[in-house]
Design a protein around this motif. Sequence first.
Motif, PDB file in Angstrom:
ATOM      1  N   GLY A 169       0.845  -1.211   0.000  1.00 12.92           N
ATOM      2  CA  GLY A 169       0.000   0.000   0.000  1.00 12.92           C
ATOM      3  C   GLY A 169       0.873   1.251   0.000  1.00 12.92           C
ATOM      4  N   TRP A 170       1.933   1.213   0.804  1.00 13.01           N
ATOM      5  CA  TRP A 170       2.873   2.346   0.910  1.00 13.01           C
ATOM      6  C   TRP A 170       3.518   2.608  -0.457  1.00 13.01           C
ATOM      7  CZ3 TRP A 170       5.707   3.315   6.044  1.00 13.01           C
ATOM      8  CH2 TRP A 170       6.603   4.396   5.940  1.00 13.01           C
ATOM      9  N   ALA A 171       4.077   1.529  -1.059  1.00 17.73           N
ATOM     10  CA  ALA A 171       4.787   1.681  -2.338  1.00 17.73           C
ATOM     11  C   ALA A 171       3.828   2.097  -3.454  1.00 17.73           C
ATOM     12  CB  ALA A 171       5.484   0.368  -2.690  1.00 17.73           C
ATOM     13  N   ALA A 172       2.609   1.534  -3.447  1.00 17.79           N
ATOM     14  CA  ALA A 172       1.624   1.873  -4.486  1.00 17.79           C
ATOM     15  C   ALA A 172       1.241   3.347  -4.385  1.00 17.79           C
ATOM     16  CB  ALA A 172       0.386   0.999  -4.326  1.00 17.79           C
ATOM     17  N   THR A 173       1.021   3.788  -3.149  1.00 18.35           N
ATOM     18  CA  THR A 173       0.616   5.176  -2.919  1.00 18.35           C
ATOM     19  C   THR A 173       1.731   6.133  -3.342  1.00 18.35           C
ATOM     20  OG1 THR A 173      -0.758   4.474  -1.054  1.00 18.35           O
ATOM     21  CG2 THR A 173      -0.140   6.794  -1.109  1.00 18.35           C
ATOM     22  N   ALA A 174       2.960   5.857  -2.883  1.00 23.65           N
ATOM     23  CA  ALA A 174       4.078   6.752  -3.178  1.00 23.65           C
ATOM     24  C   ALA A 174       4.370   6.788  -4.674  1.00 23.65           C
ATOM     25  CB  ALA A 174       5.307   6.304  -2.405  1.00 23.65           C
ATOM     26  N   SER A 175       4.365   5.612  -5.338  1.00 28.64           N
ATOM     27  CA  SER A 175       4.702   5.602  -6.767  1.00 28.64           C
ATOM     28  C   SER A 175       3.581   6.230  -7.596  1.00 28.64           C
ATOM     29  CB  SER A 175       5.024   4.186  -7.243  1.00 28.64           C
ATOM     30  OG  SER A 175       3.944   3.336  -6.961  1.00 28.64           O
ATOM     31  N   GLY A 192       2.341   8.977  -6.730  1.00 27.80           N
ATOM     32  CA  GLY A 192       2.509  10.420  -6.502  1.00 27.80           C
ATOM     33  C   GLY A 192       1.600  10.945  -5.389  1.00 27.80           C
ATOM     34  N   PHE A 193       1.018  10.014  -4.593  1.00 28.42           N
ATOM     35  CA  PHE A 193       0.111  10.424  -3.516  1.00 28.42           C
ATOM     36  C   PHE A 193       0.861  10.446  -2.179  1.00 28.42           C
ATOM     37  CE2 PHE A 193      -2.421   7.962  -6.640  1.00 28.42           C
ATOM     38  CZ  PHE A 193      -3.163   9.013  -7.142  1.00 28.42           C
ATOM     39  N   PRO A 194       0.370  11.206  -1.193  1.00 31.71           N
ATOM     40  CA  PRO A 194       1.063  11.255   0.100  1.00 31.71           C
ATOM     41  C   PRO A 194       0.842   9.985   0.928  1.00 31.71           C
ATOM     42  CG  PRO A 194      -0.925  12.604   0.167  1.00 31.71           C
ATOM     43  CD  PRO A 194      -0.801  12.111  -1.242  1.00 31.71           C
ATOM     44  N   PRO A 205       7.969   9.647   4.380  1.00 33.59           N
ATOM     45  CA  PRO A 205       8.713   9.656   3.125  1.00 33.59           C
ATOM     46  C   PRO A 205       8.196   8.573   2.173  1.00 33.59           C
ATOM     47  CG  PRO A 205      10.091   8.918   4.972  1.00 33.59           C
ATOM     48  CD  PRO A 205       8.806   9.376   5.560  1.00 33.59           C
ATOM     49  N   GLY A 206       8.066   8.907   0.897  1.00 26.97           N
ATOM     50  CA  GLY A 206       7.535   7.958  -0.087  1.00 26.97           C
ATOM     51  C   GLY A 206       8.513   6.822  -0.362  1.00 26.97           C
ATOM     52  N   LEU A 207       9.795   7.117  -0.334  1.00 29.73           N
ATOM     53  CA  LEU A 207      10.875   6.140  -0.549  1.00 29.73           C
ATOM     54  C   LEU A 207      10.921   5.576  -1.974  1.00 29.73           C
ATOM     55  CD1 LEU A 207      10.526   4.078   2.783  1.00 29.73           C
ATOM     56  CD2 LEU A 207      12.075   5.984   2.354  1.00 29.73           C
ATOM     57  N   ILE A 208      10.074   6.082  -2.845  1.00 25.37           N
ATOM     58  CA  ILE A 208      10.026   5.549  -4.217  1.00 25.37           C
ATOM     59  C   ILE A 208       9.491   6.689  -5.094  1.00 25.37           C
ATOM     60  CG2 ILE A 208       7.716   4.568  -3.868  1.00 25.37           C
ATOM     61  CD1 ILE A 208       8.479   2.194  -5.496  1.00 25.37           C
ATOM     62  N   GLY A 209      10.102   6.889  -6.264  1.00 24.29           N
ATOM     63  CA  GLY A 209       9.710   8.006  -7.131  1.00 24.29           C
ATOM     64  C   GLY A 209       8.374   7.745  -7.811  1.00 24.29           C
ATOM     65  N   LYS A 210       7.857   8.797  -8.485  1.00 23.88           N
ATOM     66  CA  LYS A 210       6.551   8.647  -9.140  1.00 23.88           C
ATOM     67  C   LYS A 210       6.696   7.795 -10.418  1.00 23.88           C
ATOM     68  CE  LYS A 210       2.561  11.154 -10.730  1.00 23.88           C
ATOM     69  NZ  LYS A 210       1.839  12.375 -10.884  1.00 23.88           N
ATOM     70  N   ARG A 211       5.997   6.647 -10.432  1.00 24.47           N
ATOM     71  CA  ARG A 211       5.993   5.763 -11.610  1.00 24.47           C
ATOM     72  C   ARG A 211       4.597   5.184 -11.712  1.00 24.47           C
ATOM     73  NH1 ARG A 211      10.857   1.794 -10.521  1.00 24.47           N
ATOM     74  NH2 ARG A 211      10.050   0.723 -12.337  1.00 24.47           N
ATOM     75  N   GLU A 212       3.775   5.834 -12.593  1.00 24.52           N
ATOM     76  CA  GLU A 212       2.347   5.519 -12.557  1.00 24.52           C
ATOM     77  C   GLU A 212       2.002   4.067 -12.896  1.00 24.52           C
ATOM     78  OE1 GLU A 212       0.330   8.671 -14.624  1.00 24.52           O
ATOM     79  OE2 GLU A 212       0.687   9.987 -12.899  1.00 24.52           O
ATOM     80  N   GLN A 213       2.753   3.515 -13.904  1.00 27.95           N
ATOM     81  CA  GLN A 213       2.441   2.126 -14.299  1.00 27.95           C
ATOM     82  C   GLN A 213       2.720   1.156 -13.161  1.00 27.95           C
ATOM     83  OE1 GLN A 213       4.370   0.981 -17.895  1.00 27.95           O
ATOM     84  NE2 GLN A 213       2.471   1.187 -19.063  1.00 27.95           N
TER      85      GLN A 213
END
Length: 185
Positions: free
Chosen positions: A112-118, A120-122, A131-139
């Motif tokens: 859930g954390w990785a899906a949310t962060a990637s 682009g959501f808080p 911290p998201g710990l992972i950049g925005k990657r929509e796919q």
Amino acid sequence: MHELDRYIYPHRVLHWLVAGAVLLSLASGLTLGFLGYERSVALVGNTLTNLLYTSHKTLGVTILVLMTLRIVTRWAFVVPDHEPPLNAFERIVSTSVHHLLYLALIAMPLLGWAATASGGFPVEFFHWHLPGLIGKREQLSEQLFMWHGRLGWVILGLVVLHVAGAMFHWKIKHDNVMKRMSLFD
Ligand code: HEM
Ligand code: HEM
């Protein structure tokens, strides 16, 4: 024989806190997944929708913290004996379901954390943004949310099996299984 007939108190408290949090996070998650953001806003408005998302994420991160503590209280302290001992079938099924629950309840919040962060959501925890710990990657986010949803059904199935097992021991076999986890005498 161990002299203990139940898990240590902190482990029992953690069990029931996690049980409540898992039921709430499944209910809020399935509501979010079923409605989606737009339909939820149309139905209950912006404020409640955002509150639902924030509460779901907060519950999920809380589960991650509680499960980490729980692994410590499970491995560091004596595990009570079963009285009478479980038969081979009961032992294999209950151990498998317990291990799968531990694994799923660590993997689920991380997904859930990785899906949310990637996406682009808080990653919200109460009013803090972790911290998201992972950049925005929509796919990637779409894939991770898909697995988050699938694992949700797996957890629901495991919980149903687990509760059915607990009820069987409590109401039919009348052994000490329920007492091992009970907060009361
Ligand atoms: C809803 C979420 C729940 C989860 C995720 C969950 C998870 C677990 C896990 C992983 C264990 C293994 C023992 C350990 O912590 O090492 C356990 C034990 C236990 N649970 Fe649950 N549980 C849930 C709900 C319930 C409910 C509703 C009941 C009772 C109706 C229940 C009754 C028990 C009992 C009696 C044990 C002790 C089993 C034993 O000592 O062999 N649990 N639970
Ligand atoms: C054990 C903890 C968790 C459980 C049991 C859980 C459960 C669920 C479930 C069942 C869904 C519905 C998925 C679908 O139908 O597509 C969902 C959606 C969602 N979860 Fe979780 N979740 C947990 C932790 C988290 C965490 C830690 C976060 C983020 C920090 C998170 C963020 C989300 C979001 C944003 C959605 C909505 C996805 C969408 O719009 O389709 N979850 N969750």
